[in-house]
Design an enzyme around this catalytic site. Structure first.
Site, PDB file in Angstrom:
ATOM      1  N   CYS A  47     -15.131  -4.342  49.874  1.00 37.12           N
ATOM      2  CA  CYS A  47     -14.352  -3.098  49.833  1.00 37.12           C
ATOM      3  C   CYS A  47     -13.090  -3.283  48.984  1.00 37.12           C
ATOM      4  CB  CYS A  47     -13.979  -2.716  51.265  1.00 37.12           C
ATOM      5  SG  CYS A  47     -12.692  -1.473  51.403  1.00 37.12           S
ATOM      6  N   CYS A  50      -9.777  -2.872  50.804  1.00 35.06           N
ATOM      7  CA  CYS A  50      -9.413  -4.013  51.651  1.00 35.06           C
ATOM      8  C   CYS A  50      -8.787  -5.117  50.805  1.00 35.06           C
ATOM      9  CB  CYS A  50     -10.636  -4.555  52.390  1.00 35.06           C
ATOM     10  SG  CYS A  50     -11.327  -3.411  53.611  1.00 35.06           S
TER      11      CYS A  50
END
Length: 132
Positions: A47, A50
């Site tokens: 991600c 993230c």
């Protein structure tokens, strides 16, 4: 600063969360960071949000002089997370819609949260920490 970090996977989350909440009264701030799993080939999260937010969050927490507990909860690989029936998406307490999500936990409830689109913003993290 005294920062305690607990890590949980989807399969260990409930047990680790119970330990986290049982020790919560000892800390100035109790935070839960929901993250996407790391890709084993790169050791980075699949991600991009993230990857962007994690270093900012850790820098802010490490700069705090308060006792902070951080539960890092990994939500799984991309196909697991994308499943609309993912247990943390349908969980009545957390109701996750994206990762990363940073939650301030106090007195058995969510006191504040930063969603995926704002979890990397230093001023928002400061506000979340100062609300504790």
């Amino acid at each position: 600063m005294p920062m305690k970090v607990l890590d949980a996977t989807l399969s260990t989350f409930q047990g680790v969360f119970e330990k986290f909440t049982s020790e919560a009264a000892n800390n100035k701030a109790n935070l839960i960071l929901f993250l996407a799993d790391k890709d084993p080939s790169t050791n980075l999260s699949w991600c991009p949000d993230c990857v962007r937010a994690e270093p900012v969050i850790y820098k802010k927490l490490e700069a705090s002089s308060d006792n902070v507990a951080l539960l890092r909860a990994y939500v799984g690989d991309r196909p697991t997370w994308r499943n609309p029936h993912h247990p943390l998406r349908s969980d009545s307490t957390f109701k996750l819609t994206g990762v990363p999500t940073l939650i301030s936990w106090e007195d058995g409830a969510i006191k504040g949260r930063l969603e995926d689109h704002e979890a990397h913003l230093e001023r928002k993290i400061d506000t979340l920490l100062s609300d504790d």
